[in-house]
Design an enzyme around this catalytic site. Structure first.
Site, PDB file in Angstrom:
ATOM      1  N   TYR A 126       0.949  -1.304   0.028  1.00 24.88           N
ATOM      2  CA  TYR A 126       0.105  -0.057   0.020  1.00 24.88           C
ATOM      3  C   TYR A 126       0.753   1.383   0.234  1.00 24.88           C
ATOM      4  O   TYR A 126       0.760   1.969  -0.818  1.00 24.88           O
ATOM      5  CB  TYR A 126      -0.808   0.020   1.318  1.00 24.88           C
ATOM      6  CG  TYR A 126      -1.749   1.192   1.417  1.00 24.88           C
ATOM      7  CD1 TYR A 126      -2.721   1.705   0.462  1.00 24.88           C
ATOM      8  CD2 TYR A 126      -1.238   2.148   2.446  1.00 24.88           C
ATOM      9  CE1 TYR A 126      -3.531   2.987   0.588  1.00 24.88           C
ATOM     10  CE2 TYR A 126      -1.966   3.245   2.505  1.00 24.88           C
ATOM     11  CZ  TYR A 126      -3.033   3.799   1.644  1.00 24.88           C
ATOM     12  OH  TYR A 126      -3.629   4.908   2.101  1.00 24.88           O
ATOM     13  N   TRP A 151      -4.846   8.271   9.170  1.00 24.10           N
ATOM     14  CA  TRP A 151      -5.770   7.510  10.313  1.00 24.10           C
ATOM     15  C   TRP A 151      -7.091   7.878  10.193  1.00 24.10           C
ATOM     16  O   TRP A 151      -7.740   8.769  11.091  1.00 24.10           O
ATOM     17  CB  TRP A 151      -4.928   7.728  11.783  1.00 24.10           C
ATOM     18  CG  TRP A 151      -3.685   6.985  11.913  1.00 24.10           C
ATOM     19  CD1 TRP A 151      -2.725   6.514  11.081  1.00 24.10           C
ATOM     20  CD2 TRP A 151      -3.291   6.851  13.501  1.00 24.10           C
ATOM     21  NE1 TRP A 151      -1.724   6.019  11.728  1.00 24.10           N
ATOM     22  CE2 TRP A 151      -2.135   6.192  13.229  1.00 24.10           C
ATOM     23  CE3 TRP A 151      -3.765   7.011  14.645  1.00 24.10           C
ATOM     24  CZ2 TRP A 151      -1.352   5.717  14.195  1.00 24.10           C
ATOM     25  CZ3 TRP A 151      -3.106   6.449  15.620  1.00 24.10           C
ATOM     26  CH2 TRP A 151      -1.943   5.995  15.470  1.00 24.10           C
TER      27      TRP A 151
END
Length: 289
Positions: A126, A151
């Site tokens: 990723y 996040w």
């Protein structure tokens, strides 16, 4: 300005499209079938030309981090090649590109917040796919904004805050990692930051997260306390969870360049979580603390 937003079905787009409209932009948010970033750049350019796009806000991404390890071909097709296609298409029609990237482009060995020009060192498929996507946008688009964030949580998508609440309300004991440090960021605040960054007229690479920092365990503890939930919450280390993808241990991002460009400071993470919980559960009166 006339803006085209890719990844319109995603969690960030749900917050960003209204923020851009409120800022006075004309926003088109085509679905994946209409604007699939894995299509050839020439096809995407025709779509951009038809709607006279001035900027492409590129949110489309394959973000399931562990799944990217088992399906790297999809991760690179969407996150790297897809970003290249978008950048090539935008250049053909003279549009700028605002592309979202991630704290996972860093290796997490730092001891202070990462600045935009710090060396990248992704640890996962990723992270590498997003880094290559950044590189493509910077190399191809003469007018670009690459914005790294981290996040994310918010309405309209699976996220850590909602998962913690669901498990706690089901009475499940929790084990949460305490050896990763970053900045939980509400999509609503990020959307405001992106709108302000576009309005600034600046280009280049910027970091935009909530201010402050914490571990995932810290975040879980705060969510439980504010929601008035009491379940066992144990600390865990990343290795014990056996996840497919490695995460950076420290991925706090330096926000000073963003703050200088916009004259605005992103809200502290605790305050943002409190506001999200209040909105999510029907108003501040439903949140304890």
């Amino acid at each position: 300005m006339k803006l085209v937003v890719t990844g319109a079905a995603g969690m960030l787009a749900r917050a960003l499209v209204p923020a851009l409209v409120a800022a006075g932009h004309e926003v088109l948010a085509p679905g994946e079938a209409e604007f699939d970033v894995t299509r050839p750049a020439a096809e995407l350019a025709r779509a951009l030309e038809a709607c006279k796009a001035e900027w492409v806000v590129h949110l489309a991404a394959f973000t399931r981090v562990d799944e990217c390890e088992s399906r790297p071909e999809k991760a690179f097709a969407v996150n790297a090649v897809g970003s290249l296609n978008v950048a090539l298409a935008a250049r053909r029609v003279g549009a700028g590109v605002l592309a979202l990237s991630t704290d996972y482009v860093f290796d997490g060995r730092g001891a202070r917040p990462y600045r935009e020009d710090d060396p990248a060192g992704p640890l996962s498929a990723y992270g590498w796919s997003k880094w290559l996507g950044e590189e493509a946008v910077r190399a191809v688009s003469p007018r670009h904004l690459v914005v790294r964030t981290a996040w994310l949580y918010g309405a309209g998508g699976a996220n850590f805050v909602d998962a913690i609440l669901a498990k706690a309300r089901a009475g499940e004991p929790l084990r949460v990692v305490d050896d990763q440090r970053g900045a939980p960021t509400w999509t609503r605040d990020l959307a405001e930051g992106l709108a302000r960054l576009l309005a600034s007229g600046r280009t280049g690479i910027f970091h935009c997260t909530a201010s402050g920092e914490c571990t995932w365990h810290d975040l879980a503890a705060h969510v439980l306390a504010r929601a008035g939930l009491s379940v066992p919450l144990a600390r865990a280390d990343s290795a014990s969870l056996g996840r497919a993808a490695r995460r950076p241990a420290y991925s706090v991002l330096d926000l000073s360049r963003f703050e200088s460009a916009t004259g605005w400071r992103m809200p502290p993470w605790r305050e943002a979580v409190d506001r999200y919980l209040g909105e999510r559960d029907g108003g501040p009166g439903r949140v304890h603390g």
